[in-house]
Design an enzyme around this catalytic site. Structure first.
Site, short mmCIF file in Angstrom:
data_model
loop_
_atom_site.label_atom_id
_atom_site.label_comp_id
_atom_site.label_asym_id
_atom_site.label_seq_id
_atom_site.Cartn_x
_atom_site.Cartn_y
_atom_site.Cartn_z
N GLU A 143 24.98 22.10 -71.65
CA GLU A 143 24.63 20.85 -72.33
C GLU A 143 23.74 21.20 -73.52
O GLU A 143 22.77 21.96 -73.38
CB GLU A 143 23.90 19.90 -71.39
CG GLU A 143 23.49 18.59 -72.05
CD GLU A 143 22.82 17.62 -71.08
OE1 GLU A 143 22.63 16.45 -71.45
OE2 GLU A 143 22.48 18.06 -69.96
N GLU A 237 18.21 7.68 -74.68
CA GLU A 237 17.89 7.75 -73.26
C GLU A 237 16.63 6.92 -73.04
O GLU A 237 15.58 7.21 -73.62
CB GLU A 237 17.64 9.19 -72.82
CG GLU A 237 18.88 10.03 -72.75
CD GLU A 237 18.61 11.40 -72.14
OE1 GLU A 237 19.40 11.85 -71.31
OE2 GLU A 237 17.60 12.02 -72.52
#
Length: 255
Positions: A143, A237
């Site tokens: 990631e 987020e």
């Protein structure tokens, strides 16, 4: 905090519990389901509320506000209370040009203009999120996060200071017109490489080539250039607080 943001999990939850709208005429209505998604051309607006169960209360909604060619805009009002983990990652995902070996990608030109209004203090970040796999469409192996803003949040890291702050693996890396600190860790499922602007800079108008971050990691031997780019997302987020996140213009193309 990124362990549940996988292509397989999102696909499963979308099939089970979401509203998936393919935009013929552009859908600009507000969506609030945990895994709702709206397609607009090569993009998908996704409400990925994978950490909602950690909240004592709250919600997140989103809507596309405009779409023209490769440029899209959206808004995301959210409010979360309780818990210490990320509750939602509302994002735009690119669905064109993926599953190419990293070594064959020449550039990923990107623009992103955004703003965020808040009520009181918030814990959140604004970031690109890319995943690579050993095979096309395979399970996540690496990631790559590129943070444009850090609002009292923090990246995954193998090393933390005595005060609990993440310690960077490398500092002041010049890429895409800014300097970045690189944090390296794991979420228990895949390696996580997080680039954060040095000195806490907030980048509300980003224009650059995301491929330079990939090339930095492949050039250093951190990620194999034979891996495939399987996911490219951009969003916020949200962990706690009250905010409205707005993107006025976002565009990305994989060449």
């Amino acid at each position: 905090m990124h362990s549940f943001k996988t292509t397989l999990l999102s696909a499963f939850l979308l099939l089970c519990s979401s509203t998936h709208v393919h935009a013929g005429a552009l859908d600009t209505s507000s969506h609030c389901g945990d895994y709702d998604s709206v397609t607009a051309g090569q993009y998908v607006l996704g409400l990925d509320q994978w950490g909602k169960s950690d909240a004592s209360s709250g919600s997140s909604c989103a809507a596309i506000t405009s779409f023209d060619g490769t440029t899209i805009a959206w808004k995301n009002p959210w409010k979360w209370a309780g818990g210490y983990n990320v509750k939602s990652y509302t994002n735009i995902q690119l669905n064109n040009g993926l599953n190419k070996p990293l070594q064959t990608i020449s550039s990923i030109p990107t623009t992103w203009k955004w703003s965020q209004s808040t009520s009181g203090s918030v814990v959140a970040d604004v970031a690109f999120d890319l995943f690579t796999s050993a095979t096309p469409g395979g399970s996540n192996h690496n990631e790559i996060m590129i943070w444009l803003a850090n609002f009292s949040s923090g990246p995954i890291s193998y090393s933390y200071s005595a005060s609990g702050n993440a310690v960077a693996f490398a500092n002041s890396i010049p890429l895409a017109g800014y300097t970045w600190n690189l944090y390296v860790g794991t979420n228990g499922y895949n390696n996580v490489y997080s680039f954060l602007p040095s000195n806490g800079t907030i980048i509300t108008k980003f224009g650059g080539d995301l491929n330079v971050f990939i090339k930095y990691l492949t050039g250093s031997g951190s990620i194999s250039s034979s891996e495939y780019l399987t996911t490219l997302q951009a969003g916020t987020e949200a962990t706690s607080g009250t905010a409205t996140f707005r993107t006025s213009a976002y565009s990305v193309v994989i060449n």
